[in-house]
Design a protein around this motif. Structure first.
Motif, PDB file in Angstrom:
ATOM      1  N   ILE A 385      24.055  59.997  24.741  1.00  0.00           N
ATOM      2  CA  ILE A 385      25.035  59.107  24.125  1.00  0.00           C
ATOM      3  C   ILE A 385      25.201  59.537  22.682  1.00  0.00           C
ATOM      4  CG2 ILE A 385      25.540  56.731  23.467  1.00  0.00           C
ATOM      5  CD1 ILE A 385      23.880  55.807  25.833  1.00  0.00           C
ATOM      6  N   SER A 386      26.435  59.865  22.306  1.00  0.00           N
ATOM      7  CA  SER A 386      26.685  60.306  20.938  1.00  0.00           C
ATOM      8  C   SER A 386      28.038  59.785  20.482  1.00  0.00           C
ATOM      9  CB  SER A 386      26.659  61.840  20.838  1.00  0.00           C
ATOM     10  OG  SER A 386      27.670  62.397  21.651  1.00  0.00           O
ATOM     11  N   TYR A 387      28.268  59.849  19.158  1.00  0.00           N
ATOM     12  CA  TYR A 387      29.483  59.312  18.573  1.00  0.00           C
ATOM     13  C   TYR A 387      30.052  60.318  17.575  1.00  0.00           C
ATOM     14  CZ  TYR A 387      27.098  55.215  20.377  1.00  0.00           C
ATOM     15  OH  TYR A 387      26.426  54.341  21.190  1.00  0.00           O
ATOM     16  N   GLN A 388      31.359  60.313  17.467  1.00  0.00           N
ATOM     17  CA  GLN A 388      32.046  61.147  16.492  1.00  0.00           C
ATOM     18  C   GLN A 388      32.390  60.295  15.279  1.00  0.00           C
ATOM     19  OE1 GLN A 388      32.939  64.474  16.564  1.00  0.00           O
ATOM     20  NE2 GLN A 388      33.669  64.196  14.467  1.00  0.00           N
ATOM     21  N   LYS A 389      32.127  60.819  14.086  1.00  0.00           N
ATOM     22  CA  LYS A 389      32.550  60.117  12.878  1.00  0.00           C
ATOM     23  C   LYS A 389      34.034  60.337  12.661  1.00  0.00           C
ATOM     24  CE  LYS A 389      32.004  61.643   8.674  1.00  0.00           C
ATOM     25  NZ  LYS A 389      31.440  62.079   7.376  1.00  0.00           N
ATOM     26  N   ILE A 390      34.764  59.233  12.563  1.00  0.00           N
ATOM     27  CA  ILE A 390      36.192  59.267  12.267  1.00  0.00           C
ATOM     28  C   ILE A 390      36.351  58.833  10.815  1.00  0.00           C
ATOM     29  CG2 ILE A 390      38.422  58.247  12.782  1.00  0.00           C
ATOM     30  CD1 ILE A 390      37.440  60.054  14.984  1.00  0.00           C
ATOM     31  N   LYS A 391      37.041  59.638  10.008  1.00  0.00           N
ATOM     32  CA  LYS A 391      37.210  59.303   8.596  1.00  0.00           C
ATOM     33  C   LYS A 391      38.591  59.744   8.132  1.00  0.00           C
ATOM     34  CE  LYS A 391      35.261  60.048   3.974  1.00  0.00           C
ATOM     35  NZ  LYS A 391      34.168  60.656   3.176  1.00  0.00           N
ATOM     36  N   SER A 392      39.257  58.872   7.373  1.00  0.00           N
ATOM     37  CA  SER A 392      40.556  59.228   6.802  1.00  0.00           C
ATOM     38  C   SER A 392      40.762  58.517   5.481  1.00  0.00           C
ATOM     39  CB  SER A 392      41.691  58.860   7.759  1.00  0.00           C
ATOM     40  OG  SER A 392      41.760  59.757   8.844  1.00  0.00           O
ATOM     41  N   GLN A 393      41.485  59.190   4.592  1.00  0.00           N
ATOM     42  CA  GLN A 393      41.867  58.593   3.320  1.00  0.00           C
ATOM     43  C   GLN A 393      43.001  57.592   3.551  1.00  0.00           C
ATOM     44  OE1 GLN A 393      40.265  59.297   0.388  1.00  0.00           O
ATOM     45  NE2 GLN A 393      38.879  60.517   1.640  1.00  0.00           N
ATOM     46  N   LEU A 394      42.991  56.505   2.797  1.00  0.00           N
ATOM     47  CA  LEU A 394      43.985  55.458   2.933  1.00  0.00           C
ATOM     48  C   LEU A 394      44.789  55.336   1.646  1.00  0.00           C
ATOM     49  CD1 LEU A 394      41.710  52.721   4.577  1.00  0.00           C
ATOM     50  CD2 LEU A 394      43.245  54.333   5.745  1.00  0.00           C
ATOM     51  N   SER A 395      46.087  55.168   1.778  1.00  0.00           N
ATOM     52  CA  SER A 395      46.958  54.967   0.625  1.00  0.00           C
ATOM     53  C   SER A 395      48.128  54.103   1.061  1.00  0.00           C
ATOM     54  CB  SER A 395      47.448  56.301   0.061  1.00  0.00           C
ATOM     55  OG  SER A 395      48.156  57.025   1.052  1.00  0.00           O
ATOM     56  N   HIS A 396      48.915  53.666   0.095  1.00  0.00           N
ATOM     57  CA  HIS A 396      50.016  52.747   0.378  1.00  0.00           C
ATOM     58  C   HIS A 396      50.965  53.322   1.428  1.00  0.00           C
ATOM     59  CE1 HIS A 396      53.885  50.675  -0.260  1.00  0.00           C
ATOM     60  NE2 HIS A 396      53.149  49.649  -0.630  1.00  0.00           N
ATOM     61  N   GLY A 397      51.231  52.537   2.463  1.00  0.00           N
ATOM     62  CA  GLY A 397      52.146  52.964   3.508  1.00  0.00           C
ATOM     63  C   GLY A 397      51.487  53.585   4.714  1.00  0.00           C
ATOM     64  N   SER A 398      50.193  53.903   4.640  1.00  0.00           N
ATOM     65  CA  SER A 398      49.493  54.459   5.795  1.00  0.00           C
ATOM     66  C   SER A 398      48.956  53.316   6.659  1.00  0.00           C
ATOM     67  CB  SER A 398      48.362  55.387   5.356  1.00  0.00           C
ATOM     68  OG  SER A 398      47.383  54.685   4.601  1.00  0.00           O
ATOM     69  N   ALA A 399      48.480  53.647   7.849  1.00  0.00           N
ATOM     70  CA  ALA A 399      47.977  52.638   8.774  1.00  0.00           C
ATOM     71  C   ALA A 399      46.852  53.232   9.603  1.00  0.00           C
ATOM     72  CB  ALA A 399      49.102  52.135   9.683  1.00  0.00           C
ATOM     73  N   PHE A 400      46.034  52.364  10.173  1.00  0.00           N
ATOM     74  CA  PHE A 400      45.003  52.841  11.084  1.00  0.00           C
ATOM     75  C   PHE A 400      44.712  51.783  12.131  1.00  0.00           C
ATOM     76  CE2 PHE A 400      42.742  50.805   7.623  1.00  0.00           C
ATOM     77  CZ  PHE A 400      41.654  50.165   8.199  1.00  0.00           C
ATOM     78  N   LEU A 401      44.045  52.206  13.194  1.00  0.00           N
ATOM     79  CA  LEU A 401      43.738  51.364  14.343  1.00  0.00           C
ATOM     80  C   LEU A 401      42.240  51.330  14.567  1.00  0.00           C
ATOM     81  CD1 LEU A 401      44.318  49.913  17.108  1.00  0.00           C
ATOM     82  CD2 LEU A 401      44.629  52.212  18.064  1.00  0.00           C
ATOM     83  N   ILE A 402      41.707  50.134  14.842  1.00  0.00           N
ATOM     84  CA  ILE A 402      40.296  49.986  15.176  1.00  0.00           C
ATOM     85  C   ILE A 402      40.210  49.376  16.578  1.00  0.00           C
ATOM     86  CG2 ILE A 402      38.074  49.027  14.496  1.00  0.00           C
ATOM     87  CD1 ILE A 402      39.303  48.538  11.709  1.00  0.00           C
ATOM     88  N   PRO A 403      39.844  50.148  17.605  1.00  0.00           N
ATOM     89  CA  PRO A 403      39.700  49.568  18.942  1.00  0.00           C
ATOM     90  C   PRO A 403      38.514  48.600  18.995  1.00  0.00           C
ATOM     91  CG  PRO A 403      39.899  51.973  19.027  1.00  0.00           C
ATOM     92  CD  PRO A 403      39.641  51.605  17.607  1.00  0.00           C
ATOM     93  N   ALA A 404      38.532  47.726  19.971  1.00  0.00           N
ATOM     94  CA  ALA A 404      37.440  46.777  20.145  1.00  0.00           C
ATOM     95  C   ALA A 404      36.123  47.521  20.346  1.00  0.00           C
ATOM     96  CB  ALA A 404      37.717  45.879  21.347  1.00  0.00           C
ATOM     97  N   GLY A 405      35.064  46.986  19.758  1.00  0.00           N
ATOM     98  CA  GLY A 405      33.737  47.552  19.927  1.00  0.00           C
ATOM     99  C   GLY A 405      33.405  48.703  19.017  1.00  0.00           C
ATOM    100  N   HIS A 406      34.390  49.260  18.299  1.00  0.00           N
ATOM    101  CA  HIS A 406      34.161  50.413  17.435  1.00  0.00           C
ATOM    102  C   HIS A 406      33.681  49.957  16.053  1.00  0.00           C
ATOM    103  CE1 HIS A 406      36.211  52.472  20.589  1.00  0.00           C
ATOM    104  NE2 HIS A 406      36.355  53.601  19.921  1.00  0.00           N
ATOM    105  N   PRO A 407      32.461  50.291  15.653  1.00  0.00           N
ATOM    106  CA  PRO A 407      31.989  49.932  14.308  1.00  0.00           C
ATOM    107  C   PRO A 407      32.777  50.679  13.231  1.00  0.00           C
ATOM    108  CG  PRO A 407      30.151  50.467  15.774  1.00  0.00           C
ATOM    109  CD  PRO A 407      31.401  50.922  16.458  1.00  0.00           C
ATOM    110  N   VAL A 408      33.140  49.958  12.161  1.00  0.00           N
ATOM    111  CA  VAL A 408      33.973  50.538  11.114  1.00  0.00           C
ATOM    112  C   VAL A 408      33.569  49.986   9.760  1.00  0.00           C
ATOM    113  CG1 VAL A 408      35.744  48.755  11.333  1.00  0.00           C
ATOM    114  CG2 VAL A 408      36.385  50.997  10.432  1.00  0.00           C
ATOM    115  N   ALA A 409      33.727  50.778   8.714  1.00  0.00           N
ATOM    116  CA  ALA A 409      33.543  50.351   7.336  1.00  0.00           C
ATOM    117  C   ALA A 409      34.771  50.776   6.551  1.00  0.00           C
ATOM    118  CB  ALA A 409      32.285  50.964   6.727  1.00  0.00           C
TER     119      ALA A 409
END
Length: 496
Positions: A385-409
């Motif tokens: 069982i392993s996980y991939q780190k997902i990381k992106s820079q955020l700025s005005h006008g951008s968007a992102f999605l967090i599916p259920a169960g996915h830990p996020v900071a």
């Protein structure tokens, strides 16, 4: 025969040399995958394309070995199926007085997102004194007013026009098929509205229907024959054609007199509460924040606050993360969260078990080996069982999605507050569970469970879990502005 033999040996030695550098290079892997997917290429051209990918990867590492970590960080953002930059929002309506932009269909980004294909995100901007022509959508919509104020009119049936004022913080539900038109009645400030759309016809396919218009937008009435229109409106063809000749666009400028008249009629008509608040809106910012500290605030509203959200099973929230602070790692038990950045900068990190699996699926999709793939995935999951780190820079006008169960900071840069408007689907019975902080769910483990889980005395585990005394929002890591290295993409090198 000697020439082909030498060429073959050269290609083989080049391939082995390139492979020895790093067989796990994700950028190289994707570049070669794109080579294999080019149907217009012959087999020899596909091999040549792959070799060019390997050559670029080799030169990149030889030129600057230290860059590998930075390139991998950049690659994480580029292959992130959960992040959408400002350019991912496509113009559906545009004029000199405003625009409507809608996020690309989620299945265009990744097959991982097919489960939410019927949803779309959108942003509307209307300049001061702008008027948006009457239209309807084949989608249920929830609006959130980011900035500005205006008058919104909704036509649902005969003799039922609902008119009300909207302002910053308002949430509005628009039912599919309702004819809508609005005006920004401010002289100086733009009207910004974020919206989530749930399509009702074809999943993810959104259509605007303008009853009035000229060439752009074109009125859907022009699709009917002249005979039908003359009979329907009891009007001669020449008179009807005059109504469809203007080319002002879907968003036009209104005069001061028109604005005053519409505001006056809006205040006189429609369904309204006795004390002036519209029955069809709820102001999120008038509600007490569910979480508040010096590091940030969170405002949220569900069907208990605004009944119109109930059948859509949606929650709307606004997060204001203080510059240099962060929202502690958490996950939603049922909800998927769509977040649109409306102010500030920062970044997010998320743990995902699916991304690497999607890449393998893409490489084998043409062979149609679904059953074999599912078997391999099950076996892989059983092994590790392993996980991939997902990381992106955020700025005005951008968007992102967090599916259920996915830990996020979520982290705000040190320069200014990071502000997010969020729409959560499947909100009923959802719980937001924090992994760290004062209300960390790990603190609920029994003594024996802590010892078995962490392989350490419970006292040490308690000390570790108790060090962070802040709740939900807390001081973030030391912020440093990451510089992107101006190198050409490996895909550009390979001719894409």
């Amino acid at each position: 025969m000697a020439r082909p033999t030498l060429s073959l040996l050269f290609l083989l030695s080049f391939f082995l040399l390139a492979f020895s550098f790093n067989a796990e290079d994700p950028e190289l892997k994707t570049c070669k995958h794109h080579c294999r997917q080019q149907r217009q290429f012959s087999e020899s051209e596909k091999r040549e394309c792959e070799l060019r990918c390997e050559e670029y990867a080799r030169e990149r590492r030889e030129y600057n070995p230290r860059r590998e970590g930075e390139e991998r960080e950049r690659w994480e953002g580029e292959r992130n199926p959960y992040f959408f930059d400002r350019e991912s929002f496509q113009h559906r309506i545009r004029s000199e007085h405003g625009s409507v932009r809608v996020l690309e269909r989620f299945t265009q980004r990744s097959e991982l997102l097919r489960w939410i294909e019927k949803y779309r995100l959108g942003i509307m901007e209307a300049n001061p004194n702008a008027f948006v022509l009457p239209h309807h959508l084949d989608a249920d919509a929830v609006f959130y007013v980011i900035q500005g104020c205006g008058t919104l009119n909704v036509l649902r049936e005969e003799n039922n026009r609902e008119s009300f004022s909207i302002r910053k913080g308002d949430i509005v539900r628009i039912r599919a098929g309702s004819m809508v038109y609005l005006i920004n009645h401010d002289d100086n400030e733009k009207l910004y509205i974020a919206k989530i759309l749930r399509t009702v016809s074809s999943p993810g396919v959104l259509r605007e229907y303008f009853a009035v218009g000229g060439e752009n937008p074109q009125s859907f009435l022009r699709s009917f024959s002249s005979e039908i229109l003359e009979a329907a409106f009891k009007t001669r063809r020449e008179s009807l054609e005059k109504l469809f000749r203007h080319e002002k666009g879907a968003i036009v400028k209104a005069s001061k007199e028109q604005i005053r008249a519409m505001r006056r009629r809006s205040s006189e008509g429609g369904s309204r509460w006795p004390f002036g608040e519209s029955s069809s809106t709820f102001n999120l910012l008038n509600k007490r924040p569910s979480i508040s500290s010096r590091h940030g605030q969170l405002f949220d509203a569900d069907s208990g606050d605004y009944r119109e959200l109930e059948d859509l099973d949606i929650q709307v929230s606004f997060a204001n993360i203080t510059g240099g602070s962060m929202m502690a790692p958490f996950y939603n038990t049922r909800s998927a969260k769509f977040a649109i950045i409306v102010g500030g900068e920062g970044y997010f990190e998320m743990a995902c078990p699916h991304v690497s699996g999607e890449q393998e699926e893409g490489e084998r999709s043409e062979r149609g080996e679904r059953e074999e793939r599912e078997t391999e995935e099950r076996e892989s999951q059983e092994k590790r069982i392993s996980y991939q780190k997902i990381k992106s820079q955020l700025s005005h006008g951008s968007a992102f999605l967090i599916p259920a169960g996915h830990p996020v900071a979520i982290v705000a840069s040190g320069n200014e507050n990071l502000q997010l408007v969020c729409f959560e689907i499947k909100a009923k019975d959802n719980r937001r569970l924090f992994i760290a902080g004062k209300d960390s769910i790990l603190k609920q483990l029994e003594k024996e469970a802590k010892e078995l889980s962490f392989n350490a005395p419970a006292k040490e585990v308690d000390e570790w879990l108790g060090r962070q005394e802040e709740k939900a929002f807390m001081a973030g890591p030391e912020h440093r502005r990451e510089k992107r290295i101006p190198v050409n993409s490996i895909l550009d090198f390979a001719g894409f």
